[in-house]
Design a protein around this motif. Sequence first.
Motif, PDB file in Angstrom:
ATOM      1  N   ILE A  12      -7.544  -4.853  -1.844  1.00 12.96           N
ATOM      2  CA  ILE A  12      -6.418  -3.916  -1.902  1.00 12.96           C
ATOM      3  C   ILE A  12      -6.341  -3.097  -0.608  1.00 12.96           C
ATOM      4  CG2 ILE A  12      -5.801  -1.692  -2.921  1.00 12.96           C
ATOM      5  CD1 ILE A  12      -5.942  -2.835  -5.588  1.00 12.96           C
ATOM      6  N   GLU A  13      -5.124  -3.001  -0.065  1.00 12.49           N
ATOM      7  CA  GLU A  13      -4.869  -2.208   1.139  1.00 12.49           C
ATOM      8  C   GLU A  13      -4.095  -0.922   0.827  1.00 12.49           C
ATOM      9  OE1 GLU A  13      -4.392  -5.756   4.434  1.00 12.49           O
ATOM     10  OE2 GLU A  13      -2.648  -5.211   3.242  1.00 12.49           O
ATOM     11  N   TYR A  14      -3.395  -0.926  -0.289  1.00 17.64           N
ATOM     12  CA  TYR A  14      -2.483   0.189  -0.590  1.00 17.64           C
ATOM     13  C   TYR A  14      -2.573   0.503  -2.075  1.00 17.64           C
ATOM     14  CZ  TYR A  14       2.059   2.478  -1.412  1.00 17.64           C
ATOM     15  OH  TYR A  14       3.049   3.342  -1.797  1.00 17.64           O
ATOM     16  N   LEU A  15      -2.791   1.774  -2.394  1.00 15.20           N
ATOM     17  CA  LEU A  15      -2.847   2.201  -3.787  1.00 15.20           C
ATOM     18  C   LEU A  15      -2.147   3.546  -3.911  1.00 15.20           C
ATOM     19  CD1 LEU A  15      -3.837   1.797  -6.677  1.00 15.20           C
ATOM     20  CD2 LEU A  15      -5.991   2.880  -6.027  1.00 15.20           C
ATOM     21  N   ASN A  16      -1.074   3.582  -4.707  1.00 12.39           N
ATOM     22  CA  ASN A  16      -0.289   4.797  -4.894  1.00 12.39           C
ATOM     23  C   ASN A  16      -0.123   5.055  -6.385  1.00 12.39           C
ATOM     24  OD1 ASN A  16       1.429   6.964  -4.812  1.00 12.39           O
ATOM     25  ND2 ASN A  16       2.942   6.024  -3.462  1.00 12.39           N
ATOM     26  N   LEU A  17      -0.797   6.093  -6.865  1.00 11.33           N
ATOM     27  CA  LEU A  17      -0.691   6.508  -8.268  1.00 11.33           C
ATOM     28  C   LEU A  17      -0.174   7.941  -8.368  1.00 11.33           C
ATOM     29  CD1 LEU A  17      -4.131   5.123  -9.551  1.00 11.33           C
ATOM     30  CD2 LEU A  17      -1.926   3.958  -9.504  1.00 11.33           C
ATOM     31  N   SER A  18       0.475   8.420  -7.334  1.00 13.22           N
ATOM     32  CA  SER A  18       0.910   9.818  -7.270  1.00 13.22           C
ATOM     33  C   SER A  18       1.997  10.125  -8.294  1.00 13.22           C
ATOM     34  CB  SER A  18       1.409  10.138  -5.859  1.00 13.22           C
ATOM     35  OG  SER A  18       2.544   9.362  -5.544  1.00 13.22           O
ATOM     36  N   ARG A  26     -15.370   6.264  -6.631  1.00 13.90           N
ATOM     37  CA  ARG A  26     -15.876   6.051  -5.277  1.00 13.90           C
ATOM     38  C   ARG A  26     -15.105   4.913  -4.617  1.00 13.90           C
ATOM     39  NH1 ARG A  26     -20.682   8.666  -4.437  1.00 13.90           N
ATOM     40  NH2 ARG A  26     -21.289   7.232  -2.772  1.00 13.90           N
ATOM     41  N   LEU A  27     -15.065   4.947  -3.276  1.00 15.22           N
ATOM     42  CA  LEU A  27     -14.209   4.020  -2.526  1.00 15.22           C
ATOM     43  C   LEU A  27     -14.967   2.930  -1.785  1.00 15.22           C
ATOM     44  CD1 LEU A  27     -11.645   6.512  -0.920  1.00 15.22           C
ATOM     45  CD2 LEU A  27     -11.572   5.404  -3.154  1.00 15.22           C
ATOM     46  N   GLU A  28     -16.288   2.863  -1.941  1.00 15.39           N
ATOM     47  CA  GLU A  28     -17.023   1.911  -1.108  1.00 15.39           C
ATOM     48  C   GLU A  28     -16.702   0.455  -1.443  1.00 15.39           C
ATOM     49  OE1 GLU A  28     -19.991   3.175  -4.377  1.00 15.39           O
ATOM     50  OE2 GLU A  28     -18.480   4.124  -3.111  1.00 15.39           O
ATOM     51  N   LYS A  29     -16.106   0.208  -2.612  1.00 17.06           N
ATOM     52  CA  LYS A  29     -15.756  -1.164  -2.972  1.00 17.06           C
ATOM     53  C   LYS A  29     -14.305  -1.494  -2.641  1.00 17.06           C
ATOM     54  CE  LYS A  29     -19.302  -1.597  -6.513  1.00 17.06           C
ATOM     55  NZ  LYS A  29     -19.616  -1.876  -7.942  1.00 17.06           N
ATOM     56  N   LEU A  30     -13.685  -0.661  -1.812  1.00 14.91           N
ATOM     57  CA  LEU A  30     -12.330  -0.927  -1.300  1.00 14.91           C
ATOM     58  C   LEU A  30     -12.384  -0.983   0.222  1.00 14.91           C
ATOM     59  CD1 LEU A  30     -10.226   1.499  -3.542  1.00 14.91           C
ATOM     60  CD2 LEU A  30     -10.507  -0.963  -3.833  1.00 14.91           C
ATOM     61  N   PRO A  31     -13.063  -1.970   0.787  1.00 15.43           N
ATOM     62  CA  PRO A  31     -13.294  -1.981   2.240  1.00 15.43           C
ATOM     63  C   PRO A  31     -12.036  -2.162   3.074  1.00 15.43           C
ATOM     64  CG  PRO A  31     -13.961  -4.072   1.264  1.00 15.43           C
ATOM     65  CD  PRO A  31     -13.646  -3.164   0.133  1.00 15.43           C
ATOM     66  N   ALA A  87     -14.696   6.576   3.635  1.00 14.27           N
ATOM     67  CA  ALA A  87     -15.552   5.450   3.990  1.00 14.27           C
ATOM     68  C   ALA A  87     -14.802   4.210   4.475  1.00 14.27           C
ATOM     69  CB  ALA A  87     -16.453   5.094   2.807  1.00 14.27           C
ATOM     70  N   PRO A  88     -13.696   3.781   3.833  1.00 13.08           N
ATOM     71  CA  PRO A  88     -13.038   2.572   4.329  1.00 13.08           C
ATOM     72  C   PRO A  88     -12.640   2.718   5.793  1.00 13.08           C
ATOM     73  CG  PRO A  88     -12.172   3.173   2.175  1.00 13.08           C
ATOM     74  CD  PRO A  88     -13.032   4.312   2.636  1.00 13.08           C
ATOM     75  N   PRO A  89     -13.074   1.809   6.666  1.00 12.17           N
ATOM     76  CA  PRO A  89     -12.851   1.987   8.109  1.00 12.17           C
ATOM     77  C   PRO A  89     -11.381   1.960   8.515  1.00 12.17           C
ATOM     78  CG  PRO A  89     -13.732  -0.200   7.622  1.00 12.17           C
ATOM     79  CD  PRO A  89     -13.831   0.581   6.364  1.00 12.17           C
TER      80      PRO A  89
END
Length: 722
Positions: free
Chosen positions: A576-582, A592-597, A619-621
């Motif tokens: 996944i590159e984009y996530l919008n739940l606003s 945590r975000l470490e599994k969304l590299p 964390a995601p570079p």
Amino acid sequence: MNKTKIADFILFFLFFVSSPSMLLAQSHLPDIDQQDKASLLIFRVSIHDLNRSLSTWYGSSCSNWTGVSCHNPTGKVLSLTLSGLNLSGELHPSLCKLSSLQSLDLSRNNFSGNVPSCFGSLRNLRTLNLSRNRFVGSVPDTFMSLKELREVVLSDNRDLGGVIPHWFGGFSMNLERIDLSFCSFLGELPESLLYLKSLKFLNLESNNLTGTLRDFQQPLVVLNLASNRFSGTLPCFYASRPSLSVLNLAENSLVGGLPSCLGSLVELSHLNLSFNGFNYEISPRLMFSEKLVMLDLNHNGFSGRLPSRISETTEKLGLVLLDLSHNRFSGEIPLRITELTSLQALRLSHNFLSGDIPARIGNLTYLQVIDLSHNALTGSIPLNIVGCFQLLALLISNNNLSGEIQPELDALDSLKILDISNNQISGEIPLTLAGLKSLEIVDISSNNLSGNLNEAITKWSNLKYLSLARNKFSGTLPSWLFKFDKIQMIDYSSNRFSWFIPDDNLNSTRFKDFQTTGKEGYAEPPGKVEIKISAAVVAKDELSFSYNLLSMVGIDLSDNLLHGEIPEALFRQKNIEYLNLSYNFLEGQLPRLEKLPKLKALDLSHNSLSGQVTANISAPPGLTLLNLSHNCFSGIITEKEGLGKFPGALAGNPELCVESPGSKCDPASIDASQEEIYQNELVEGPISIWIFCLSAFISFDFGVLGIFCSARARSYILQSKA
């Protein structure tokens, strides 16, 4: 019976008579000339042959040597064809000692360095093909000695260029084919090319050639000058009237109108004038012959009404592709376009067309692509369109179309792309659309569609992109929301979906990485669909229509009425590159975000998320957009946690302190502040609920509930004070 025996005897006799002569011929296959053999062996050891394609180069029999043809009986090498063998290195001058060589084809390899100047000594050379290599420098002047040359193909050598020599159109009176496309030639065309009588095929596409486009004085068959910087107006090509089949002048700086004299090019099959500066109306006197299969005028400034008649048509011949998109045409779509019964692609997008889509468009039974997007068309989608049963792409977005999606559209069972976004279409998604199992891209956003989602959508097993955004859909999100194996983007934003985000199928889908490498080694963008259209044009049997959707891999469920916690599995989708739940009512802590590299954009703003903001939030570079504002996060964010590059990302979280240069957070004051907030809530909570209830009662009686606050604010108050 006697006749049968006589026939058998004749065949038996002929076999024995011919067999000795066949054996004799085989025994006299020429041995390769010793001097030519030595030259070829020197060439072989000087290059890199990774696939060992030239391992057959041993012995004396010419027939055993890969790519080598010899003269009988002398054994002199006449032809050397080594195309596509993955050979590399610089060419050794030993090749220039093949004195009888007539054809040299080294195309589609990785040869490098300069084109050997000694090639000028190959006086018998008729065909030279060095295309699709890595040659550099310029065309050697020694080529002037190649008086017998008929074809020279140097295309696809990006670092081969310079000014085309002035002698290039006069050194061989036999030269019929010149292909210098996709190189780096510059300057003006040498005048000698305009008068080379033998020339039939000239391809100079994708160089840096300049100057005014002039008329050619010989009967050309193919003229391709696309992707250069030629200027001026369009000539009539009078000398090529009986012969010109392909005229491609796309991507230049040509201006003026479309001259009516082009209709006299009776053999014209392919006309591409796209991406120029042409303007004015197209004369109604301009009529092409029935042999025209492709007319591409897109990205110009043509205006006025669409021409009612463009070309003659017969039962077997007629236009296959018509592209008039990105111009300034106005008025209605002429009914006569529906008489172009051979048409496979109709592209009229980005104009100012009005009126209805012609009801008889279904007469075009070969149509594979319809693109009428970005116009001012009105009315509904004509039911007759189901007659286009071979349709692969229907693009009618950004118009003023209304009505409902007809259930009968399920007849378009080959459809891959359906884009009806930005219209005024209403109603529900018909259950019958389950039959559209080939769909890969569906965009029905920005309409007035409503109702609950039905399971017809689950039958679209090839789906890559689905957007239902900015409609009036309601109900709960279905459990099959993430069921699609090939999905790259789901956009359900700005609707009225409620309840929880389902986590069914999230562990199996994982939004696979579809940015794979294409045939040419380039990465293919998400949502890319390529459609091939059959047509006989320049020795090719298909035209390509590509639809590239610029979209990240991701999920957008923003601006709905969703509650509950964010599913943990959603933050394990590694592609996944984009996530919008606003703009929902989501609660719980931030996963945590470490599994969304690969995450590039995350927007969880305007929810009720709480707890500590995790230390690895950045964390995601590749993360370039982060918005966690207007939630209920608490704690301290220090400078070293790297959130300074996301200004405003944490605004509107009153219990959260973000440190900045020269400004530190005091844990004691934060604890005191939180205690004060807690005490105020104990007092104000019941009062707030009492005021809300009283306000609701007044609103019920007097119809002024909206004076108190919006539905979103009311729901937020009930959640936060419970």
